[in-house]
Design an enzyme around this catalytic site. Structure first.
Site, PDB file in Angstrom:
ATOM      1  N   GLN A 124      55.568  13.685 -56.561  1.00 54.23           N
ATOM      2  CA  GLN A 124      56.242  14.913 -56.135  1.00 54.23           C
ATOM      3  C   GLN A 124      55.212  15.988 -55.786  1.00 54.23           C
ATOM      4  O   GLN A 124      54.271  16.220 -56.550  1.00 54.23           O
ATOM      5  CB  GLN A 124      57.180  15.449 -57.214  1.00 54.23           C
ATOM      6  CG  GLN A 124      58.010  16.622 -56.705  1.00 54.23           C
ATOM      7  CD  GLN A 124      58.901  17.245 -57.757  1.00 54.23           C
ATOM      8  OE1 GLN A 124      58.412  17.859 -58.699  1.00 54.23           O
ATOM      9  NE2 GLN A 124      60.213  17.082 -57.605  1.00 54.23           N
ATOM     10  N   PRO A 167      61.019  14.406 -62.479  1.00 56.15           N
ATOM     11  CA  PRO A 167      59.616  14.804 -62.636  1.00 56.15           C
ATOM     12  C   PRO A 167      59.547  16.034 -63.522  1.00 56.15           C
ATOM     13  O   PRO A 167      60.169  17.053 -63.225  1.00 56.15           O
ATOM     14  CB  PRO A 167      59.169  15.104 -61.195  1.00 56.15           C
ATOM     15  CG  PRO A 167      60.418  15.301 -60.414  1.00 56.15           C
ATOM     16  CD  PRO A 167      61.511  14.549 -61.097  1.00 56.15           C
ATOM     17  N   CYS A 171      61.912  23.991 -57.625  1.00 56.22           N
ATOM     18  CA  CYS A 171      61.183  24.487 -58.786  1.00 56.22           C
ATOM     19  C   CYS A 171      61.388  25.999 -58.926  1.00 56.22           C
ATOM     20  O   CYS A 171      61.149  26.745 -57.979  1.00 56.22           O
ATOM     21  CB  CYS A 171      59.694  24.183 -58.660  1.00 56.22           C
ATOM     22  SG  CYS A 171      58.730  24.755 -60.068  1.00 56.22           S
ATOM     23  N   GLY A 203      66.834  14.991 -66.811  1.00 57.31           N
ATOM     24  CA  GLY A 203      65.679  15.792 -67.170  1.00 57.31           C
ATOM     25  C   GLY A 203      65.658  16.138 -68.645  1.00 57.31           C
ATOM     26  O   GLY A 203      65.088  15.423 -69.461  1.00 57.31           O
ATOM     27  N   ARG A 204      66.328  17.255 -69.003  1.00 58.04           N
ATOM     28  CA  ARG A 204      66.328  17.681 -70.411  1.00 58.04           C
ATOM     29  C   ARG A 204      66.897  16.610 -71.338  1.00 58.04           C
ATOM     30  O   ARG A 204      66.435  16.452 -72.471  1.00 58.04           O
ATOM     31  CB  ARG A 204      67.136  18.970 -70.565  1.00 58.04           C
ATOM     32  CG  ARG A 204      66.431  20.225 -70.127  1.00 58.04           C
ATOM     33  CD  ARG A 204      67.256  21.448 -70.509  1.00 58.04           C
ATOM     34  NE  ARG A 204      68.604  21.386 -69.960  1.00 58.04           N
ATOM     35  CZ  ARG A 204      69.645  22.057 -70.452  1.00 58.04           C
ATOM     36  NH1 ARG A 204      69.494  22.827 -71.509  1.00 58.04           N
ATOM     37  NH2 ARG A 204      70.824  21.963 -69.887  1.00 58.04           N
ATOM     38  N   LYS A 228      64.166  17.325 -53.453  1.00 57.75           N
ATOM     39  CA  LYS A 228      64.926  17.778 -54.617  1.00 57.75           C
ATOM     40  C   LYS A 228      65.237  19.260 -54.419  1.00 57.75           C
ATOM     41  O   LYS A 228      64.330  20.067 -54.208  1.00 57.75           O
ATOM     42  CB  LYS A 228      64.138  17.562 -55.906  1.00 57.75           C
ATOM     43  CG  LYS A 228      64.910  17.934 -57.169  1.00 57.75           C
ATOM     44  CD  LYS A 228      64.114  17.558 -58.420  1.00 57.75           C
ATOM     45  CE  LYS A 228      64.932  17.819 -59.685  1.00 57.75           C
ATOM     46  NZ  LYS A 228      65.070  19.258 -59.994  1.00 57.75           N
ATOM     47  N   ASP A 239      72.672  18.531 -66.965  1.00 63.52           N
ATOM     48  CA  ASP A 239      73.486  18.405 -68.176  1.00 63.52           C
ATOM     49  C   ASP A 239      73.836  16.976 -68.581  1.00 63.52           C
ATOM     50  O   ASP A 239      74.681  16.786 -69.455  1.00 63.52           O
ATOM     51  CB  ASP A 239      74.792  19.216 -68.058  1.00 63.52           C
ATOM     52  CG  ASP A 239      74.551  20.672 -67.731  1.00 63.52           C
ATOM     53  OD1 ASP A 239      73.498  21.193 -68.139  1.00 63.52           O
ATOM     54  OD2 ASP A 239      75.400  21.285 -67.054  1.00 63.52           O
ATOM     55  N   THR A 273      57.187  18.794 -65.777  1.00 60.92           N
ATOM     56  CA  THR A 273      55.858  19.324 -66.043  1.00 60.92           C
ATOM     57  C   THR A 273      55.546  19.231 -67.530  1.00 60.92           C
ATOM     58  O   THR A 273      56.420  19.335 -68.377  1.00 60.92           O
ATOM     59  CB  THR A 273      55.744  20.797 -65.603  1.00 60.92           C
ATOM     60  OG1 THR A 273      56.746  21.571 -66.278  1.00 60.92           O
ATOM     61  CG2 THR A 273      55.936  20.939 -64.113  1.00 60.92           C
ATOM     62  N   HIS A 327      70.057  19.651 -57.912  1.00 57.45           N
ATOM     63  CA  HIS A 327      70.243  20.220 -59.254  1.00 57.45           C
ATOM     64  C   HIS A 327      71.350  21.265 -59.147  1.00 57.45           C
ATOM     65  O   HIS A 327      71.257  22.178 -58.339  1.00 57.45           O
ATOM     66  CB  HIS A 327      68.935  20.863 -59.727  1.00 57.45           C
ATOM     67  CG  HIS A 327      68.979  21.383 -61.135  1.00 57.45           C
ATOM     68  ND1 HIS A 327      67.860  21.849 -61.788  1.00 57.45           N
ATOM     69  CD2 HIS A 327      70.002  21.505 -62.021  1.00 57.45           C
ATOM     70  CE1 HIS A 327      68.191  22.240 -63.010  1.00 57.45           C
ATOM     71  NE2 HIS A 327      69.483  22.047 -63.167  1.00 57.45           N
TER      72      HIS A 327
END
Length: 693
Positions: free
Chosen positions: A370, A316, A405, A560-561, A459, A538, A318, A495
């Protein structure tokens, strides 16, 4: 092979301009770790420095404070761009307005159409490339919304109007205009294309006025209040017994009073039967109710099981992780998607922007919502509304609680990664009392009650501060359900970074494996059903995904990234290959994202420029992709900095441009010329410039 500075991507000599690495954006600062604020619907809000560092001047600020404000652009503003002359939406849709002459909006269709800008055209990639990178002539074309839904709800306001308008001569010599509807496409779209999880205005009104009925939540919160009272009584009793023990010791009594094993007997003598009853009560054994039949309890074993082993999971995200971007990732093969993080308090206030985050496209095969919150009395009722309003229509497959977060706005309210600290600090372990869950555990247990068969997932980050990993304790407590002294989570994602850690440091996958092994050991010891555990951090290639799953014992990897920079990573994962994607193929993905944006945000002037804004947001990450065909060594690594390089063609050079004006230029290929008032400022300062000549 060229000699590169450490941490620099090894580009082949024929594409290399300089070995010096280019500056890269600070992902940690842009994510909000340095004080930035994220407002609802993924929009960034101004971060005004009211306190100014406790009254100190800029020169007196510490290096840490200065560092905290680097990397993220403050004061981002994206106002809506509308037609200069607007019209009533109902008249634009070809229907009568019930307000008639009293309507505050314009009803003169002919005047509106005369002033309306010319229709746009969505060209093909071939047309873009043949016409050069300056775009193509704007001619009438197909409307993306009409093609998908069989009708365009924006009607005469649509910037692709000629694709769905019928002109016929009238008796007075003028033209009669009517909108076209393709009934066959419309019927098919109801199943295959129509978004779900729309929350009606009546529900939002009930939430805003605090009149929404929280039947199961109210019952559960009363149970918690009663339990809290009993805990307070227990604490008073323990203090009294401690004082008597200290007094007896001071008076020289030979008998040591109230040893732990004598506690129950003393409490019984003092009439503390209720307190004793509380100590034997396992909060996690509270009955769980099915939303459709609140009086019928649902056991933990009857919860929907999440069979996610080996699947790919889009994190998820933002701002960028909206519905159009998720559709793009689905087209590349992602298995699991989750909406942008929403705040429980905003859901409960009936925020229209917040509830827009739960929209789901039918192509999202496994979809979750989420939420972030800091108390059971916000998380549990939010879950109940989700279950009632979305669960009944099959709109959500799971609800994820964000415990990781790092954004200050979220963390300082006790949500996000603050839950790691608070949930541990909230655990009270007197020597003769059963372990009671902290606020996080109570919230998850309550959410399981109100969600019925819909699972709750969490998470986490490894911890808050470097060197103080705490996730293992939470994860081992979170598994198991009713009767097993657990919280009943359906999946855990970890994470591999603390909140304090920056993205320049690699994720701690060794600690992730340690946590996975600890959870599996508890499940084996207590014969608990295993829950899927995903790692995060990563992952940037097919090799990263599959080697990580094998080496670190996780069931899958949340991306994610890696997905922001190269959405096609999910194709690589699914097909077990490293894809040397061409510039043309990348442009096709950008066109697809533009079409998905128009379908979601609208094909009128406002919708087109909202689509343009989020397309530029996506490009502010995608430009960082370094084509793997240019590399001497594979696989590519996410933290490697790119040296100065040239692409294999002109388009590849354009797609690698860090100039935000070039991202707007790319958007114009498919969305037409940007309005003069349109200015795009990305999150990252290091890619926020335009060329100065």
């Amino acid at each position: 092979m060229s000699v590169f500075p450490a941490g620099t991507a090894p580009v082949k000599a024929e594409y290399l301009i300089s070995v010096d690495p280019l500056p890269v954006p600070d992902d940690d600062a842009a994510e909000g770790g340095g004080g930035g604020q994220i407002s609802r619907h993924g929009r960034d809000a101004a971060d005004t420095d009211v306190n100014n560092g406790g009254g100190r001047s800029k020169k007196e600020r510490s290096k840490e404070e200065k560092k905290a404000r680097q990397g993220q652009n403050k004061n981002r503003r994206f106002g809506k761009v509308r037609d200069e002359q607007d019209i009533c939406f109902k008249i634009a849709a070809g229907i009568l307005c019930e307000f008639g002459a009293e309507c505050k909006y314009n009803h003169d269709l002919q005047t509106y159409l005369a002033a309306k800008p010319a229709d746009l055209r969505m060209p093909t990639v071939d047309e873009v490339l043949k016409g050069g990178l300056e775009g193509v002539n704007t001619q009438p074309t197909q409307c993306p919304i009409f093609e998908e839904f069989g009708e365009c709800k924006y009607g005469f306001k649509c910037r692709y109007l000629s694709a769905h308008i019928r002109k016929a001569p009238s008796d007075d010599g003028t033209e009669t205009l009517s909108l076209i509807v393709d009934e066959q496409k419309k019927a098919h779209a109801t199943i295959s294309a129509k978004e779900v999880n729309y929350i009606g205005s009546e529900t939002q009104k009930l939430l805003r006025t605090k009149k929404y009925p929280f039947t199961i939540t109210d019952s559960y919160l009363r149970e918690l209040q009663e339990a809290d009272k009993r805990e307070q009584e227990l604490e008073k009793e323990r203090k009294r017994l401690k004082e008597e023990r200290e007094k007896a010791a001071e008076e020289g009594n030979a008998v040591v009073l109230f040893e732990p094993e004598q506690m129950q007997e003393v409490m019984a003598k003092d009439g503390a039967a209720k307190i004793q009853e509380r100590t034997a009560m396992d909060v996690s054994s509270a009955p769980q109710a099915d939303i459709s039949t609140p009086d019928v309890p649902i056991r933990f074993s009857e919860k929907n099981r999440l069979d996610w082993k080996g699947k790919s999971y889009l994190a998820p995200l933002t701002t960028v992780g909206n519905l159009p971007f998720r559709r793009l990732c689905i087209s590349y093969g992602v298995d699991i998607t989750c909406g942008e993080m929403g705040l429980a308090t905003s859901f409960l206030s009936g925020s229209k922007e917040e509830w827009s985050l739960v929209r789901r496209h039918p192509s999202e095969r496994t979809f979750g919502v989420q939420i972030a919150g800091n108390k059971p009395n916000t998380l549990v009722p939010t879950a109940e509304v989700l279950a009632k309003e979305c669960g009944s229509q099959g709109g959500i497959d799971f609800v994820d609680v964000n415990c990781g977060c790092p954004i200050d706005l979220v963390f300082k309210t006790g949500s996000g990664s603050a839950r790691i600290v608070e949930s541990l600090a909230d655990i009270y372990l007197p020597p003769t009392v059963l372990d009671a869950p902290g606020k996080l555990g109570k919230a998850i247990i309550g959410m399981n009650k109100v969600l019925g068969s819909i699972p709750v997932t969490i998470k986490l980050r490894t911890g808050v501060k470097d060197g103080r990993n705490t996730a293992e304790k939470l994860m081992t407590r979170a598994v198991g359900g009713s009767g097993e002294n657990g919280w009943g989570v359906g999946c855990i994602t970890l994470h591999g970074r603390t909140r304090q850690q920056r993205y320049t440091k690699l994720a701690d996958w060794e600690y992730i494996r340690q946590c996975v092994d600890a959870v599996r050991a508890r499940e084996a010891d207590e014969d608990l059903p295993p829950v899927p555990i995903f790692g995060n951090g990563d992952c940037f290639s097919s090799h990263d995904y599959h080697s990580t799953v094998e080496q670190y014992h996780v069931d899958g990897v949340m991306v994610g990234r890696g997905a922001l920079i190269k959405p096609w990573i999910f194709t690589e994962i699914k097909e077990h290959r490293e894809w040397d994607i061409s510039s043309r193929e990348r442009l096709e993905g950008i066109k697809k994202l533009a079409e998905f944006g128009l379908s979601h945000f609208g094909s009128d002037t406002s919708g087109i420029n909202t689509t343009r804004r989020y397309l530029c947001e996506a490009l502010s990450f995608q430009y960082r992709y370094l084509p793997i065909g240019l590399l001497e060594v594979l696989p590519a690594r996410i933290n490697d900095r790119a040296p100065s390089f040239r692409g294999r063609d002109e388009l590849e050079n354009l797609l690698a441009s860090p100039d935000s004006a070039d991202w707007v230029k790319i958007s114009e290929m498919f969305l037409g010329p940007a309005p003069e008032a349109f200015v795009f400022v990305p999150k990252h300062k290091s890619n926020a410039y335009e060329s100065q000549g």
